[in-house]
Design an enzyme around this catalytic site. Sequence first.
Site, PDB file in Angstrom:
ATOM      1  N   LYS A   1     -48.357  37.395  -9.420  1.00 40.74           N
ATOM      2  CA  LYS A   1     -47.148  38.223  -9.477  1.00 40.74           C
ATOM      3  C   LYS A   1     -45.974  37.576  -8.754  1.00 40.74           C
ATOM      4  O   LYS A   1     -46.133  36.895  -7.735  1.00 40.74           O
ATOM      5  CB  LYS A   1     -47.412  39.603  -8.879  1.00 40.74           C
ATOM      6  CG  LYS A   1     -48.363  40.453  -9.696  1.00 40.74           C
ATOM      7  CD  LYS A   1     -48.369  41.888  -9.214  1.00 40.74           C
ATOM      8  CE  LYS A   1     -47.061  42.580  -9.554  1.00 40.74           C
ATOM      9  NZ  LYS A   1     -47.059  43.981  -9.081  1.00 40.74           N
TER      10      LYS A   1
ATOM     11  N   ASN B   1     -42.840  39.431  -7.679  1.00 35.35           N
ATOM     12  CA  ASN B   1     -42.162  40.725  -7.639  1.00 35.35           C
ATOM     13  C   ASN B   1     -40.670  40.585  -7.337  1.00 35.35           C
ATOM     14  O   ASN B   1     -40.281  39.729  -6.540  1.00 35.35           O
ATOM     15  CB  ASN B   1     -42.795  41.608  -6.565  1.00 35.35           C
ATOM     16  CG  ASN B   1     -44.232  41.967  -6.887  1.00 35.35           C
ATOM     17  OD1 ASN B   1     -44.571  42.215  -8.035  1.00 35.35           O
ATOM     18  ND2 ASN B   1     -45.091  41.980  -5.874  1.00 35.35           N
TER      19      ASN B   1
ATOM     20  N   SER C   1     -47.729  39.145  -3.900  1.00 28.24           N
ATOM     21  CA  SER C   1     -48.613  40.300  -3.850  1.00 28.24           C
ATOM     22  C   SER C   1     -49.813  39.951  -2.980  1.00 28.24           C
ATOM     23  O   SER C   1     -50.293  38.814  -2.992  1.00 28.24           O
ATOM     24  CB  SER C   1     -49.083  40.675  -5.263  1.00 28.24           C
ATOM     25  OG  SER C   1     -50.179  41.571  -5.217  1.00 28.24           O
TER      26      SER C   1
ATOM     27  N   ARG D   1     -15.639  71.903  19.729  1.00 28.22           N
ATOM     28  CA  ARG D   1     -16.718  70.917  19.764  1.00 28.22           C
ATOM     29  C   ARG D   1     -17.988  71.667  19.420  1.00 28.22           C
ATOM     30  O   ARG D   1     -18.371  72.581  20.141  1.00 28.22           O
ATOM     31  CB  ARG D   1     -16.849  70.246  21.131  1.00 28.22           C
ATOM     32  CG  ARG D   1     -17.871  69.088  21.124  1.00 28.22           C
ATOM     33  CD  ARG D   1     -17.866  68.298  22.420  1.00 28.22           C
ATOM     34  NE  ARG D   1     -16.550  67.763  22.690  1.00 28.22           N
ATOM     35  CZ  ARG D   1     -15.825  68.052  23.782  1.00 28.22           C
ATOM     36  NH1 ARG D   1     -16.322  68.848  24.717  1.00 28.22           N
ATOM     37  NH2 ARG D   1     -14.630  67.537  23.945  1.00 28.22           N
TER      38      ARG D   1
END
Length: 528
Positions: free
Chosen positions: A349, A351, A343, A383
């Site tokens: 942290k 994560n 972080s 097409r």
Amino acid sequence: MPSEPAPIDVGLLSPVTAGHDDAVSDAAVLDALVAVEIALARSYERIGLAPADEVAAVEDGLARFRRSRSDEGASRDPAADLQGSRYGAAAPTRPAGVDPGAPTRPAGIDPGAPTRPAGIDPGAPTRPAGFDPAVLAREAVAGGNPVIPLVGALKAAVPEDGRRWVHRGATSQDVLDSALMVVAARAAGLVLDDLRAVEGALARLAAAHRDTVGAARTLTQHAVPMTMGLRIANRLRGLRRAAARLEDARFALPAQLAGAGGTLASFVELAGPEGAAELPAAFAAELGLAVPDAPWHTTRWPVTELGDALTGVLDALGAIGTDVATLSRTEIGELAEGAGGGSSAMPQKRNPAGSVLLRSAALRAPGLASTLHLAAALAGDERPDGAWHAEWPTLRELLRLALGAAANGRRLAEGLRVDDAAVARNLDATHGAILAERLSLVLGADTAREVLDDLTRRSRGAGGASRDGAGAPTRPTERDLAAVLEARGLDPALADPAGYTGLAGALVDDAVGTAASGILEPEPLEEP
């Protein structure tokens, strides 16, 4: 060569795909377009219409426009890579007399060759001025597709004696559709390589935690006991099914060779009815694609089925990401990625960055699949005006997401860890209530309720909540539940969560046993 403009997207806002999208880059598409034009000339030689020396002149003139390769001298058929694979898909069928394995050409012009090896800059393929993808893109605006200016450049590069075989009888859609199928086949092969490794890692983890009892959660709440092995095996099954569908779709990718209106009239004029009927099979064999049963200019099942298969793969990977992200929450902690993300503001942290990336890809996929169905499935005339054009970037983005998600999924799965202590702690969080269903089935609802009430009273004791040696309130445990059952003359084994996991073990064994044939150890990745 004109200076290369800065690409608009190198993955800065799409970290899940960053570093994994060379196989679907503009350079890769341009490479495939040139390969298709070479394959068309070679196809005319295959059916005996084009002289060998004139086709060799086409090859010599166009080979220098193809991307540099380190594996010169090799020949590779993209569709042949999965023959005899564990998913059991059949190889694309080709008519008798067309040998899909006959190389006959130098590897520098092999339309099925793998993508550029490491060390070759995908943004700087060796092409003369005017053959830069950025230049070609600008020139494509006038006609609405890149094949129109490309054909002019290719013809200018081929000696006069071979020039008539460049793009002969074909329409832009033949070339662009076939090139996108070649790109898709290569990209899908890379995705499947990573999916095999993901399956192997999940199978090993499921087997290791076959009997690790935890809490099943329904509507976010604890429900009944289950095993971590079964939770992982369930995701393994989903991924395996998605991979099998992608492999089937990859095998089915057809070449396109139909002429301007999808009637093959130009080829009949050049080669006669018999030669025109043989030409699509020869063309498909040169590209390593499936033989089309008919022109598919506006019958776009190859695009929608491939898009659906890619979306299924992203669904399966996203579901794995969802489980890991949820179970790695601080308050749960049952799963952890091998390498967590950091972080910018909170150094504590860790994560679940890999899971976040998988979810980001899965969340983007359904909208892309919807666009393919809206454009490709509802194509009009012979097409369509705009619908065909809308397919190209949409399909490419789905392939790009699948490439990135599969690679990140492999990294996540191979590093995934189960915290047995956290699993056990969470299992005990409801103090025996997780066995309420079992007690109700065995003892009846009324008796089960009385047992659970006894358990609550036992934990509180006579003057309020009981305390441990440190003065903290105690909670009823599996041992307390066993004691309550025994005091009532009931079987204390009913308090063991491991005794109420049903067929979890057998389901894990089945999933891992199916996976065991060829994927428990990840296959080494070929150097592209």
